[in-house]
Structures are given as C-alpha cells and as structure tokens.
Design a protein around this motif. Structure first.
Motif, PDB file in Angstrom:
ATOM      1  N   TRP A  55     -58.509 120.694  -1.452  1.00  0.00           N
ATOM      2  CA  TRP A  55     -57.887 121.967  -1.054  1.00  0.00           C
ATOM      3  C   TRP A  55     -58.698 123.140  -1.619  1.00  0.00           C
ATOM      4  O   TRP A  55     -58.874 124.171  -0.958  1.00  0.00           O
ATOM      5  CB  TRP A  55     -56.443 122.053  -1.569  1.00  0.00           C
ATOM      6  N   SER A  56     -59.212 122.944  -2.851  1.00  0.00           N
ATOM      7  CA  SER A  56     -59.985 123.994  -3.491  1.00  0.00           C
ATOM      8  C   SER A  56     -61.360 124.135  -2.843  1.00  0.00           C
ATOM      9  O   SER A  56     -61.845 125.246  -2.614  1.00  0.00           O
ATOM     10  CB  SER A  56     -60.145 123.688  -4.982  1.00  0.00           C
ATOM     11  N   TYR A  57     -61.982 123.004  -2.534  1.00  0.00           N
ATOM     12  CA  TYR A  57     -63.312 123.038  -1.919  1.00  0.00           C
ATOM     13  C   TYR A  57     -63.237 123.635  -0.513  1.00  0.00           C
ATOM     14  O   TYR A  57     -64.134 124.392  -0.108  1.00  0.00           O
ATOM     15  CB  TYR A  57     -63.914 121.641  -1.868  1.00  0.00           C
ATOM     16  N   ASN A  73     -62.484 129.941  -6.975  1.00  0.00           N
ATOM     17  CA  ASN A  73     -61.045 130.013  -7.249  1.00  0.00           C
ATOM     18  C   ASN A  73     -60.598 129.353  -8.562  1.00  0.00           C
ATOM     19  O   ASN A  73     -59.509 128.796  -8.640  1.00  0.00           O
ATOM     20  CB  ASN A  73     -60.223 129.492  -6.060  1.00  0.00           C
ATOM     21  N   ARG A  74     -61.459 129.405  -9.568  1.00  0.00           N
ATOM     22  CA  ARG A  74     -61.122 128.929 -10.921  1.00  0.00           C
ATOM     23  C   ARG A  74     -60.682 127.463 -10.955  1.00  0.00           C
ATOM     24  O   ARG A  74     -59.949 127.057 -11.863  1.00  0.00           O
ATOM     25  CB  ARG A  74     -60.028 129.811 -11.539  1.00  0.00           C
ATOM     26  N   TRP A  75     -61.126 126.699  -9.972  1.00  0.00           N
ATOM     27  CA  TRP A  75     -60.748 125.288  -9.935  1.00  0.00           C
ATOM     28  C   TRP A  75     -61.973 124.378  -9.889  1.00  0.00           C
ATOM     29  O   TRP A  75     -62.013 123.349 -10.543  1.00  0.00           O
ATOM     30  CB  TRP A  75     -59.855 125.017  -8.730  1.00  0.00           C
ATOM     31  N   VAL A  76     -62.951 124.773  -9.090  1.00  0.00           N
ATOM     32  CA  VAL A  76     -64.134 123.934  -8.884  1.00  0.00           C
ATOM     33  C   VAL A  76     -64.905 123.785 -10.191  1.00  0.00           C
ATOM     34  O   VAL A  76     -65.213 124.775 -10.851  1.00  0.00           O
ATOM     35  CB  VAL A  76     -65.043 124.547  -7.802  1.00  0.00           C
ATOM     36  N   SER A  77     -65.209 122.546 -10.563  1.00  0.00           N
ATOM     37  CA  SER A  77     -65.917 122.285 -11.815  1.00  0.00           C
ATOM     38  C   SER A  77     -67.299 121.690 -11.583  1.00  0.00           C
ATOM     39  O   SER A  77     -68.012 121.413 -12.537  1.00  0.00           O
ATOM     40  CB  SER A  77     -65.100 121.331 -12.695  1.00  0.00           C
ATOM     41  N   THR A  79     -71.104 121.733  -9.089  1.00  0.00           N
ATOM     42  CA  THR A  79     -71.980 122.728  -8.456  1.00  0.00           C
ATOM     43  C   THR A  79     -71.524 123.067  -7.043  1.00  0.00           C
ATOM     44  O   THR A  79     -71.452 124.235  -6.669  1.00  0.00           O
ATOM     45  CB  THR A  79     -73.425 122.208  -8.451  1.00  0.00           C
ATOM     46  N   LEU A  80     -71.273 122.086  -6.212  1.00  0.00           N
ATOM     47  CA  LEU A  80     -70.636 122.203  -4.886  1.00  0.00           C
ATOM     48  C   LEU A  80     -71.462 122.952  -3.846  1.00  0.00           C
ATOM     49  O   LEU A  80     -71.257 122.756  -2.647  1.00  0.00           O
ATOM     50  CB  LEU A  80     -69.258 122.880  -5.018  1.00  0.00           C
TER      51      LEU A  80
END
Length: 212
Positions: A55-57, A73-77, A79-80
C-alpha cells in the motif's frame, strides 16, 4: 565416379530439440510464476486492492507519476527507486491500475525464473534439474502470495538472478570476462536500487571474479 556427399545432417541424424524444450520451459514457468498467482489473487478479489506493505509502495508510485515528487510517506525502508522506475510507465498508461502494476511484477518474476533455469542448466549441464529448480521456486509458499503484489521481493530476485547469470557467462567464457563483469555489476546495482540487500550478490560476484 564419386558423388559428393550431401551437406547438412542426413535424414537419420538426431533432431535438435533445444528450441521446443526452451519454449515449453518458458510456457511452464509463465503459467507457474505469473498466470497461476494472478488468477488466484483475482479469484479472491485481491488483485486490485493494496496488500501487506505494498500500500505504501503503491502510494509512493502513484504520487510520483502524478508529479508530486518522491514522497516515501515515512514508511518505505528500502531504496525502492528502481522498482518505481520500472513500474512508472505501466502506472501512467494504465491510469493507476493496481492490477496492471502487479501483472508487471509477476512477469518480471518470470524473467527471474528463466534466468534461474539458464543459470542452473549452464552450471550443471542438466536442463531437467534446471527447470525443476525454477519450478520449485515458483511453487514455493512465498512466490504465489508475493508475485501478485507490488512488494519488492520478486523484482529483486529477478534482477539478482539475471546478474548472476551474466556473471557466470564471464566465469565460463574468458573472452567475455570483462564485459560480463561490467554487465553483472551494472544489473546488480539495479537490484540495489530496489532493495539494499541486493548489494550482497554484487559483492559475491566481485569476490568470485577475484578468486576464479
């Protein structure tokens, strides 16, 4: 008088079945690695709804393609960024379709299964073992649930196995060693741009080239 022998294999020569085998293997892995997980998710009504951390990605992806910049959004930890770049064209063309983005993930995963098949076949010389290895991954308990999501696991796996396959080319073919090393490291860092731990195969590749 002597007659020239006809060129090419005679009628009783064994036929090369490599092409049909490769096609069959690709179709099998496409079904196991993409079609089956997507159908299961669609049947359960889960293909078009956010699941787990994706959901965050997905939020990050859609905000980025809408021109709002990279907001994790302060969730992804992880690199993405690499996964966002891969999915952005699909997200734009499909108008934020979650299902379309997940279909792309599953197809990328099939590429990783094909790379695994080639890699194992090249190292062991046994195509049956290679196909069984890739099919076992696709039928494992983690693949199905992850292949039909926008999670980073399957794309990172695909990039890592592709990089490993390129690296093996250089290890087995000395005349291609330098080009293969550059290609493997470059592809490997695409994986790093998705998840940080993908740096481990890159380091392993460099170590292998130093030792072999």
């Amino acid at each position: 008088m002597t007659t020239a022998s006809p060129s090419g294999p005679g009628p009783d020569a064994p036929r090369d079945r490599t092409g049909p085998w490769l096609l069959g293997a690709a179709l099998l892995l496409l079904v196991l690695g993409a079609v089956l997980p997507l159908l299961i998710a669609a049947h359960a009504g889960a293909l078009s709804v956010p699941r787990s951390d994706d959901w965050s990605y997905l939020t990050t992806l859609f905000r980025w393609t809408d021109g709002h910049g990279l907001d994790f959004n302060r969730w992804v930890s992880m690199t993405l960024v690499g996964q966002l770049a891969l999915a952005a064209p699909v997200a734009r063309l499909a108008h934020h379709s979650i299902a379309a983005v997940r279909i792309e993930v599953a197809l990328i995963g099939v590429g990783g299964l094909l790379a695994t098949t080639w890699l194992v076949a090249r190292v062991t010389g046994r195509r049956g073992v290679a196909l069984l290895t890739a099919a076992t991954i696709a039928l494992g308990p983690l693949w199905g649930p992850l292949a039909a999501t926008y999670m980073t696991d399957v794309p990172t796996f695909a990039i890592q196995t592709t990089a490993a396959a390129i690296a093996v080319v250089g290890l087995l073919r000395p005349e291609r060693r330098t080009a293969a090393l550059i290609g493997a490291v470059a592809v490997g860092f695409v994986g790093v741009s998705i998840r940080q731990y993908a740096v481990v195969p890159v380091a392993a590749t460099l170590l292998a080239y130093l030792l072999v």
